[in-house]
Design an enzyme around this catalytic site. Structure first.
Site, mmCIF file in Angstrom:
data_model
loop_
_atom_site.group_PDB
_atom_site.id
_atom_site.type_symbol
_atom_site.label_atom_id
_atom_site.label_comp_id
_atom_site.label_asym_id
_atom_site.label_seq_id
_atom_site.Cartn_x
_atom_site.Cartn_y
_atom_site.Cartn_z
ATOM 1 C CD GLU A 37 -10.883 -84.202 -28.691
ATOM 2 O OE1 GLU A 37 -10.972 -85.192 -29.403
ATOM 3 O OE2 GLU A 37 -10.956 -82.978 -28.975
ATOM 4 C CG ASP A 60 -12.206 -90.939 -29.002
ATOM 5 O OD1 ASP A 60 -12.257 -90.219 -30.080
ATOM 6 O OD2 ASP A 60 -11.131 -90.603 -28.407
ATOM 7 C CG HIS A 69 -14.786 -81.568 -31.792
ATOM 8 N ND1 HIS A 69 -13.544 -81.356 -32.777
ATOM 9 C CD2 HIS A 69 -14.704 -82.812 -31.337
ATOM 10 C CE1 HIS A 69 -12.736 -82.405 -32.380
ATOM 11 N NE2 HIS A 69 -13.546 -83.036 -31.538
ATOM 12 C CG HIS A 120 -13.808 -87.302 -32.703
ATOM 13 N ND1 HIS A 120 -13.486 -87.998 -31.732
ATOM 14 C CD2 HIS A 120 -13.154 -86.099 -32.706
ATOM 15 C CE1 HIS A 120 -12.648 -87.276 -30.808
ATOM 16 N NE2 HIS A 120 -12.472 -85.941 -31.368
ATOM 17 C CD GLU A 121 -12.952 -83.651 -35.942
ATOM 18 O OE1 GLU A 121 -13.214 -82.505 -35.542
ATOM 19 O OE2 GLU A 121 -12.144 -84.169 -35.610
#
Length: 716
Positions: free
Chosen positions: A618, A622, A569, A565-566
């Site tokens: 987000e 996910d 980003h 997930h990070e």
């Protein structure tokens, strides 16, 4: 002459007689050679058949699976059994299956942070002969003083009265003679960390060098008294706050009549300031110099107050500040200016009463009880859920961690994040990173140029886990917090730590390349755009999210999904309109629209509300994070062909993977901050899982079950 794969000829020889007797004659040789050929063909046939059988078994049964019966696995099993609700069908409501026990659903991140604080408590309570004056000795002494309620009770209000005298006294105690508003405000800000009319703090300016800038914000009131609240509730809040302030004044030995008068005027000041406040989204951000702010809000001596607060940072009237809601500051200045002329003694009392509330954690039980009762009554009046009382040890651990961050950080990492754990975590991150690079090769909305740039960014990204650099501040290692003085009372020690922490913060901001600090015991993960680094706190990589002895399914599903997930980003800007000029805009927008519709089709508990339009980025992370992690997990299984699972759960490794992913997302669905860019916990579980065919396959979900929707999106 024989092939190396043929068996040796020794068994064909007779054990008796000379060697020549075992040799074939010229007539029998062809027949023997034929037998050899048949034997070779038979062996080759058996080998091929065995290989086919192995492939069939692997494809249909997966890797060799063992039950993990170690203490760490059994502890994890107990956690999972306690949190889930197996009476719910996983294909219809996987959130309840994983998180919905009979008791209130706990936020997994908050629960892990509490466990990390419990580990800090054990560290602080362990007997350790630290050298006198060392950083460790001061940290441990602070914790022991905080826990020594007998000594705090014996000191009573005496140390606090001394603080009030240092501030010039007040009319309530009868010894107030003169008043200098800006002197008191300067002391409150610089020496006591209290900001009664506004907040001032250092922030890194959004530049490559992260230049520090002073930011001026609205204050945070203990009781926000805004008259647009329902009149009955507003009146009740005023009464409760008045009762609380009367208690404070009485505990400090004030005359009841004077206390009542000063408390009422203090509430009036708070109420009038509250009317000037605006919601965060309506607060414009402006850049002004100290001299300009002085003209617009002249009641405050801005240069003097800020210079005392942010020493040794050099300030001047021409220094630029970042101000949020300048209109509030001008209104506040007018109110303060009028009070200075007519009610200066009440202005002094207002500031001191606010300070007493701020210092309540360092005061005796009577002050703490008064504050606790106020908070509980306000929670009831505003309809908020009553929060359980925080144990004393947890308060002391929190304060010790705040004031002695570097020392406790080093001790926590040494205790909880040893070298084998670090290596296992780095290997997991490497697997996730490789899986992301692989998926980038086949994204339909990226052209070749965008794909190469994206892969280059992933290749260059760094990861930080373990002890942060700031835990090794040389002056703290060698000198041991020189500003902290072990005074005769806990309040004096507490205030000494407040001043030391403020000075340390300023010094850290003045250093080049200042970056955000993460407490190692915190449960944090983020991507830093300026540093191009993924930061994973050691406190995050703890049970039940991660452990080297866990089944791989758990580590990949829980910690691995957070890492993926990070990493995604990195590409947030690509998903914004016009953010990827080298991409197929139609295909990208189609994928994003698919994600939006996918989440819109999922239901939530009746009382849950949130801003769906603000969660698309987000949600995409996910969905992509789960897909990337699942691919990385499958590749690891192919390489090692062995896996473990938890006993008595009845879950295969793949099912355990999905359960561990969902376990991380557990939380109360109705407590959603409207500013939170994430979806509520049920959607963070159901959105990605219902978009994953492997989940439906491994849980044998019927067609059109909620977790087996016919339409799926592929963004990442």
């Amino acid at each position: 002459m024989h092939s190396p794969s043929l068996p040796p000829p020794c068994p064909l020889l007779s054990p008796q007689g000379p060697l020549e007797e075992g040799l074939p004659t010229a007539r029998s040789f062809p027949r023997t050679w034929t037998q050899w050929v048949l034997m070779v063909l038979l062996l080759l046939g058996l080998l091929v058949g065995f290989s086919v059988l192995c492939v069939y078994i692997f494809q249909n049964s997966g890797p060799y699976v063992l039950s993990c019966e170690t203490p760490v696995c059994l502890d994890l099993l107990d956690r999972y059994l306690a949190s889930g609700n197996t009476s719910v069908a996983p294909c219809s409501d996987f959130f309840s299956f994983v998180c919905g026990n009979a008791n209130r659903t706990r936020n997994s991140f908050q629960a892990l942070e509490e466990e990390n604080k419990g580990r800090l408590r054990r560290i602080l309570e362990a007997p350790s002969p630290w050298p006198p004056g060392s950083a460790e000795e001061k940290a441990f002494q602070f914790y022991r003083s905080c826990m020594d309620m007998d000594a705090i009770e014996a000191a009573g209000a005496g140390p606090l009265r001394q603080v009030i005298e240092e501030l010039g006294g007040w009319r309530i105690s009868g010894n107030w003679t003169s008043f200098d508003f800006n002197r008191t405000l300067r002391l409150l800000m610089s020496q006591y960390g209290h900001f009664p009319f506004f907040r001032a703090n250092l922030q890194p300016l959004r530049t490559p060098l992260q230049t520090p800038i002073i930011q001026i914000d609205q204050p945070e009131f203990a009781v926000p008294l805004k008259q647009e609240q329902e009149q009955k509730i507003y009146a009740q809040m005023v009464r409760e706050y008045l009762t609380y302030l009367n208690q404070l004044g009485t505990l400090l030995g004030g005359d009841p009549d004077k206390v009542q008068e000063h408390a009422a005027l203090s509430i009036s000041i708070t109420s009038r300031l509250s009317q000037f406040l605006r919601p965060l989204e309506e607060q414009p951000e402006q850049m002004v110099t100290i001299a300009q702010l002085q003209e617009m809000a002249p009641a405050i001596n801005w240069l003097s107050c800020l210079q005392a607060t942010f020493t040794p940072m050099p300030l001047s009237p021409s220094l630029t500040l970042m101000v949020r809601d300048l209109e509030y500051l001008t209104n506040m200045s007018q109110l303060v200016g009028s009070l200075q002329l007519r009610h200066s003694e009440f202005l002094q009392s207002h500031m001191i009463l606010g300070l007493v509330g701020t210092l309540s954690p360092a005061l005796d039980s009577k002050f703490q009880k008064a504050r606790q009762e106020l908070n509980q009554k306000l929670q009831q009046l505003t309809g908020r859920q009553l929060m359980p009382q925080t144990p004393r040890w947890m308060k002391c651990v929190k304060e010790t961690g705040t004031f002695f961050q570097p020392t406790l950080a080093a001790l926590f990492v040494q205790e909880a994040f040893n070298l084998p754990t670090q290596r296992a975590a780095m290997e997991l991150f490497s697997d996730i990173k490789d899986a992301l690079l692989n998926r980038l090769q086949r994204l339909p909305w990226m052209n070749e140029k965008a794909r190469k740039e994206a892969q280059d960014r992933v290749t260059r990204v760094r990861v930080k886990m373990g002890a942060p650099e700031w835990t090794l501040e040389p002056e703290l290692v060698t000198q041991g917090y020189p500003e902290v003085q072990l005074g005769p009372s806990f309040l004096q020690l507490y205030l000494s730590c407040v001043r030391a922490l403020q000075a340390r913060k300023v010094r850290s901001f003045l250093q080049p390349f200042h970056s955000r600090r993460v407490f190692p015991w915190g449960v944090d993960a983020y991507y830093s755009v300026s540093d191009h680094v993924v930061v994973l706190s050691p406190g995050l990589l703890q049970p039940p999210f991660f452990h080297p002895g866990y089944p791989r399914a758990v580590n990949f599903g829980a910690a691995g999904s957070i890492m993926a997930h990070e990493l995604l980003h990195i590409f947030y800007k690509l998903l914004l309109p016009g953010g990827c000029p080298d991409c197929d805009a139609d295909a990208l927008q189609g994928a994003l629209l698919c994600v939006e519709r996918h989440y819109a089709a999922l239901s939530l508990p009746g009382e849950t509300s949130f801003n769906r339009s603000g969660t698309i980025l987000e949600n995409a992370a996910d969905i992509g994070g789960l897909a990337i992690t699942l691919q990385a997990y499958h590749k690891r299984l192919l390489l090692q062909q062995r896996e473990t699972t938890l006993p008595r759960l009845g879950l295969s490794p793949e099912q355990l993977f999905f359960r561990s992913y969902a376990q991380v997302m557990c939380g109360e669905p109705r407590l959603q901050d409207p500013r939170d860019p994430h979806s509520p916990p049920p959607l963070r579980i159901h959105g990605p899982i219902s978009n994953t065919q492997d989940f439906a396959t491994h849980f044998s979900c019927p067609e059109e079950a909620l977790m087996n929707l016919s339409s799926r999106c592929e963004l990442w």
